[in-house]
Design a protein around this motif. Structure first.
Motif, PDB file in Angstrom:
ATOM      1  N   UNK A   1      49.103 -14.624 -24.029  1.00 28.38           N
ATOM      2  CA  UNK A   1      48.904 -14.783 -22.606  1.00 28.38           C
ATOM      3  C   UNK A   1      47.903 -13.762 -22.082  1.00 28.38           C
ATOM      4  N   UNK A   2      48.089 -12.524 -22.450  1.00 23.73           N
ATOM      5  CA  UNK A   2      47.195 -11.485 -21.958  1.00 23.73           C
ATOM      6  C   UNK A   2      45.782 -11.623 -22.486  1.00 23.73           C
ATOM      7  N   UNK A   3      45.653 -12.153 -23.689  1.00 25.76           N
ATOM      8  CA  UNK A   3      44.316 -12.288 -24.276  1.00 25.76           C
ATOM      9  C   UNK A   3      43.473 -13.274 -23.474  1.00 25.76           C
ATOM     10  N   UNK A   4      43.971 -14.489 -23.279  1.00 27.33           N
ATOM     11  CA  UNK A   4      43.190 -15.491 -22.557  1.00 27.33           C
ATOM     12  C   UNK A   4      43.073 -15.160 -21.079  1.00 27.33           C
ATOM     13  N   UNK A   5      44.152 -14.721 -20.462  1.00 27.14           N
ATOM     14  CA  UNK A   5      44.108 -14.373 -19.041  1.00 27.14           C
ATOM     15  C   UNK A   5      43.263 -13.141 -18.782  1.00 27.14           C
ATOM     16  N   UNK A  22      46.944 -21.855 -21.484  1.00 25.00           N
ATOM     17  CA  UNK A  22      47.448 -21.307 -22.740  1.00 25.00           C
ATOM     18  C   UNK A  22      48.892 -21.736 -22.965  1.00 25.00           C
ATOM     19  N   UNK A  23      49.707 -21.629 -21.926  1.00 24.21           N
ATOM     20  CA  UNK A  23      51.110 -22.011 -22.021  1.00 24.21           C
ATOM     21  C   UNK A  23      51.265 -23.514 -22.243  1.00 24.21           C
ATOM     22  N   UNK A  56      48.112 -24.849 -31.075  1.00 24.05           N
ATOM     23  CA  UNK A  56      47.730 -25.022 -29.676  1.00 24.05           C
ATOM     24  C   UNK A  56      47.065 -23.787 -29.104  1.00 24.05           C
ATOM     25  N   UNK A  57      47.581 -22.614 -29.458  1.00 20.53           N
ATOM     26  CA  UNK A  57      46.986 -21.364 -28.979  1.00 20.53           C
ATOM     27  C   UNK A  57      45.569 -21.183 -29.524  1.00 20.53           C
ATOM     28  N   UNK A  58      45.398 -21.478 -30.791  1.00 24.07           N
ATOM     29  CA  UNK A  58      44.070 -21.342 -31.402  1.00 24.07           C
ATOM     30  C   UNK A  58      43.085 -22.321 -30.762  1.00 24.07           C
ATOM     31  N   UNK A  59      43.546 -23.521 -30.523  1.00 25.36           N
ATOM     32  CA  UNK A  59      42.664 -24.565 -30.001  1.00 25.36           C
ATOM     33  C   UNK A  59      42.218 -24.289 -28.560  1.00 25.36           C
ATOM     34  N   UNK A  75      44.139 -30.626 -25.186  1.00 22.20           N
ATOM     35  CA  UNK A  75      43.862 -29.686 -26.286  1.00 22.20           C
ATOM     36  C   UNK A  75      45.111 -29.514 -27.146  1.00 22.20           C
ATOM     37  N   UNK A  76      46.243 -29.290 -26.489  1.00 17.03           N
ATOM     38  CA  UNK A  76      47.493 -29.113 -27.227  1.00 17.03           C
ATOM     39  C   UNK A  76      47.917 -30.358 -27.968  1.00 17.03           C
TER      40      UNK A  76
END
Length: 101
Positions: A1-5, A22-23, A56-59, A75-76
């Motif tokens: 969460x912190x990475x993408x946000x 992301x979620x 999903x997170x990677x994508x 995406x997910x």
């Protein structure tokens, strides 16, 4: 969460969308992977759901702040089949990879 946000560099609507996407992508991919396993193997697995969430997170990571919520869902939804069938190819060809990466 912190990475993408946090990639937005500020607290902004783009950062909020990145966190939300992301979620959504992780959850959608996890459920999608579960459905694939349930259909093909007759039962889902926790490891499969976790692998789906990671897929999903990677994508979503490259476009998390730039797509709308529907994009995060798509995406997910598409990440799980790609990851699942890639993991099956890994097994078929005998590659030694513990993390299905």
């Amino acid at each position: 969460m912190g990475f993408n946000g946090g990639s937005a560099g500020e607290s902004s609507p783009r950062a909020s969308i990145a966190i939300l996407n992301t979620n959504i992508a992780a959850a959608t991919s996890s459920v999608s992977w579960m459905c694939i396993e349930w259909t093909l193997k007759g039962r889902p697995s926790v490891l499969g759901m976790i692998s789906g969430a990671i897929a999903g997170l990677v994508c979503i990571t490259p476009g998390a702040g730039f797509v709308n919520i529907t994009g995060g869902f798509v995406f997910g939804l598409l990440a799980a089949p790609c990851g699942y069938f890639s993991a099956q190819l890994k097994t078929r060809f005998g590659f030694d990879d513990a993390l299905d990466a």
